[in-house]
Design an enzyme around this catalytic site. Structure first.
Site, PDB file in Angstrom:
ATOM      1  N   ASN A  11       0.862  -1.183   0.000  1.00 14.19           N
ATOM      2  CA  ASN A  11       0.000   0.000   0.000  1.00 14.19           C
ATOM      3  C   ASN A  11       0.901   1.237   0.000  1.00 14.19           C
ATOM      4  O   ASN A  11       1.479   1.578   1.024  1.00 14.19           O
ATOM      5  CB  ASN A  11      -0.895  -0.043   1.250  1.00 14.19           C
ATOM      6  CG  ASN A  11      -1.740   1.202   1.404  1.00 14.19           C
ATOM      7  OD1 ASN A  11      -1.830   2.028   0.481  1.00 14.19           O
ATOM      8  ND2 ASN A  11      -2.361   1.365   2.565  1.00 14.19           N
ATOM      9  N   TRP A  12       1.007   1.876  -1.155  1.00 18.62           N
ATOM     10  CA  TRP A  12       1.940   3.007  -1.286  1.00 18.62           C
ATOM     11  C   TRP A  12       1.400   4.281  -0.632  1.00 18.62           C
ATOM     12  O   TRP A  12       2.126   5.263  -0.505  1.00 18.62           O
ATOM     13  CB  TRP A  12       2.240   3.270  -2.759  1.00 18.62           C
ATOM     14  CG  TRP A  12       2.992   2.163  -3.454  1.00 18.62           C
ATOM     15  CD1 TRP A  12       3.380   0.957  -2.921  1.00 18.62           C
ATOM     16  CD2 TRP A  12       3.463   2.162  -4.812  1.00 18.62           C
ATOM     17  NE1 TRP A  12       4.055   0.226  -3.857  1.00 18.62           N
ATOM     18  CE2 TRP A  12       4.118   0.931  -5.040  1.00 18.62           C
ATOM     19  CE3 TRP A  12       3.379   3.080  -5.871  1.00 18.62           C
ATOM     20  CZ2 TRP A  12       4.693   0.603  -6.267  1.00 18.62           C
ATOM     21  CZ3 TRP A  12       3.948   2.745  -7.099  1.00 18.62           C
ATOM     22  CH2 TRP A  12       4.603   1.527  -7.291  1.00 18.62           C
ATOM     23  N   LYS A  13       0.136   4.291  -0.299  1.00 18.38           N
ATOM     24  CA  LYS A  13      -0.494   5.488   0.288  1.00 18.38           C
ATOM     25  C   LYS A  13      -0.242   6.713  -0.601  1.00 18.38           C
ATOM     26  O   LYS A  13      -0.298   6.588  -1.808  1.00 18.38           O
ATOM     27  CB  LYS A  13       0.004   5.679   1.727  1.00 18.38           C
ATOM     28  CG  LYS A  13      -0.146   4.395   2.552  1.00 18.38           C
ATOM     29  CD  LYS A  13       0.088   4.580   4.000  1.00 18.38           C
ATOM     30  CE  LYS A  13      -0.104   3.238   4.704  1.00 18.38           C
ATOM     31  NZ  LYS A  13       0.037   3.321   6.145  1.00 18.38           N
ATOM     32  N   HIS A  98      -9.473   1.355   4.885  1.00 19.65           N
ATOM     33  CA  HIS A  98      -8.202   1.516   5.591  1.00 19.65           C
ATOM     34  C   HIS A  98      -8.407   2.494   6.751  1.00 19.65           C
ATOM     35  O   HIS A  98      -9.184   3.448   6.632  1.00 19.65           O
ATOM     36  CB  HIS A  98      -7.128   2.034   4.626  1.00 19.65           C
ATOM     37  CG  HIS A  98      -5.757   1.998   5.230  1.00 19.65           C
ATOM     38  ND1 HIS A  98      -5.326   2.949   6.116  1.00 19.65           N
ATOM     39  CD2 HIS A  98      -4.751   1.107   5.107  1.00 19.65           C
ATOM     40  CE1 HIS A  98      -4.092   2.645   6.510  1.00 19.65           C
ATOM     41  NE2 HIS A  98      -3.715   1.531   5.905  1.00 19.65           N
ATOM     42  N   GLU A 100      -6.764   4.856   7.774  1.00 18.36           N
ATOM     43  CA  GLU A 100      -6.499   6.267   7.446  1.00 18.36           C
ATOM     44  C   GLU A 100      -7.691   6.891   6.714  1.00 18.36           C
ATOM     45  O   GLU A 100      -7.883   8.106   6.759  1.00 18.36           O
ATOM     46  CB  GLU A 100      -5.198   6.360   6.630  1.00 18.36           C
ATOM     47  CG  GLU A 100      -3.981   6.116   7.522  1.00 18.36           C
ATOM     48  CD  GLU A 100      -2.750   5.587   6.811  1.00 18.36           C
ATOM     49  OE1 GLU A 100      -2.708   5.609   5.564  1.00 18.36           O
ATOM     50  OE2 GLU A 100      -1.827   5.138   7.508  1.00 18.36           O
ATOM     51  N   GLU A 168      -5.425  -4.829  10.747  1.00 23.29           N
ATOM     52  CA  GLU A 168      -4.400  -3.805  10.914  1.00 23.29           C
ATOM     53  C   GLU A 168      -4.661  -3.015  12.193  1.00 23.29           C
ATOM     54  O   GLU A 168      -5.430  -2.040  12.167  1.00 23.29           O
ATOM     55  CB  GLU A 168      -4.427  -2.842   9.730  1.00 23.29           C
ATOM     56  CG  GLU A 168      -4.088  -3.482   8.417  1.00 23.29           C
ATOM     57  CD  GLU A 168      -3.451  -2.479   7.463  1.00 23.29           C
ATOM     58  OE1 GLU A 168      -2.367  -2.768   6.975  1.00 23.29           O
ATOM     59  OE2 GLU A 168      -4.036  -1.411   7.240  1.00 23.29           O
ATOM     60  N   GLY A 235       2.821  -1.147   4.320  1.00 27.11           N
ATOM     61  CA  GLY A 235       2.850   0.270   3.986  1.00 27.11           C
ATOM     62  C   GLY A 235       4.269   0.727   3.701  1.00 27.11           C
ATOM     63  O   GLY A 235       4.809   0.522   2.612  1.00 27.11           O
ATOM     64  N   GLY A 236       4.900   1.339   4.700  1.00 24.48           N
ATOM     65  CA  GLY A 236       6.227   1.938   4.544  1.00 24.48           C
ATOM     66  C   GLY A 236       7.245   1.083   3.816  1.00 24.48           C
ATOM     67  O   GLY A 236       7.940   1.562   2.910  1.00 24.48           O
TER      68      GLY A 236
HETATM   69  P1  PGA Z   1       2.859   0.325   7.686  1.00 24.75           P
HETATM   70  O1  PGA Z   1       1.403   0.517   7.055  1.00 24.75           O
HETATM   71  O2  PGA Z   1       3.423  -0.966   7.124  1.00 24.75           O
HETATM   72  O3  PGA Z   1       3.649   1.527   7.244  1.00 24.75           O
HETATM   73  O4  PGA Z   1       2.694   0.254   9.158  1.00 24.75           O
HETATM   74  C1  PGA Z   1       0.546  -0.562   6.895  1.00 24.75           C
HETATM   75  C2  PGA Z   1      -0.761  -0.102   6.288  1.00 24.75           C
HETATM   76  O5  PGA Z   1      -1.235   0.985   6.640  1.00 24.75           O
HETATM   77  O6  PGA Z   1      -1.360  -0.799   5.436  1.00 24.75           O
END
Ligand code: PGA
Length: 252
Positions: A11-13, A98, A100, A168, A235-236
């Site tokens: 997930n590149w956000k 998600h 966020e 998550e 994510g990161g």
């Molecule tokens: P993260 O994010 O690996 O940076 O903790 C995970 C996600 O939000 O899917």
């Protein structure tokens, strides 16, 4: 999808900043993920980069995912992107709910609407659930149960098997505080038993579960082997092709 093969989704956000960086990252992932390699791998770039990323991964077995989808099919909905449009440009998976996005006000009701429209358009929904924090009385299990109940209200046993559930815990996202493999295992058992209550054992056993929250190359193997889930939402660490691929390799 074969149930025994893990699924790893990046997930590149809201990253990276430029199309150039996005295509370099996509090519890097595609080049390193060999056709013969398990697990299943997908990347979820921001909307403006989807089509160019798709071109870079089209000859590989890396699949295209998106970070959201509209509840609406077509029409006067400024700023929205529909499931049919995403399917039309080659998306296979769509991340829904998600944390966020939920933090921006997305409700369980919107999440379930998005899941239904994604399924209708033959996209695989990756539905995110998770608690904000853990408490000594374990009330956080109630939060997870509520999120699962919201899904069960609209999905019959045939439909629930077509979705992926990503657990998550919000406190673990982007914080470097990973849930322990034991936490993940406990949650896998809890989700499975809740789905057994809401459906039946066979159905519950067929719903793919992912873990997400500070998954890194150094903790992926342990989380995968002891956590009992069948893949990761990353994510990161998905923003560096080497790290992301190292995570995929840790699951085989
Ligand atoms: P993260 O994010 O690996 O940076 O903790 C995970 C996600 O939000 O899917």
């Amino acid at each position: 999808m074969k149930a025994n093969i893990p699924l790893i989704v990046g997930n590149w956000k809201l990253n990276p900043a430029t199309l150039k960086d996005a295509t370099v990252l996509a090519s890097g992932v595609a080049r390193r993920h060999k056709k013969t390699d398990a697990p299943y791998v997908a990347v979820a770039p921001p909307f403006p980069f989807l089509t160019e990323v798709e071109k870079k991964i089209s000859k590989s077995t890396v699949a295209l995912a998106t970070q959201d989808v509209s509840t609406e099919p077509l029409g006067a909905f400024t700023g929205e992107v529909s499931a049919a449009q995403l399917r039309n440009i080659g998306a296979v998976y769509v991340i829904i709910g998600h944390s966020e996005r939920r933090a921006l006000g997305e409700t369980n009701e919107q999440v379930t609407k998005k899941v239904l429209i994604a399924l209708k358009n033959k996209l695989v929904p990756i539905v995110c659930i998770g608690e904000k924090e853990r408490d000594e009385q374990a009330a956080f299990f109630g939060v997870i149960e509520q999120q699962l109940r919201a899904l069960a209200k609209v999905l019959d046993s045939k439909a629930i098997k077509k979705i992926v559930i990503a657990y998550e815990p919000i406190w673990a996202i982007g914080t470097g505080k990973t849930a322990t493999p034991a936490d993940v295992k406990e949650m896998q058992l809890f989700i499975e038993s809740t789905l057994t209550k809401l459906y039946d054992r066979t159905t519950a056993g067929k719903v793919r579960l992912l873990y997400g929250g500070s998954v890194k190359p150094h903790n992926a193997k342990e989380l995968h082997e002891e956590g009992g889930m069948n893949g990761f939402l990353v994510g990161g660490a998905s923003l560096k092709a080497e790290d992301f691929i190292a995570i995929t390799k840790a699951t085989v």
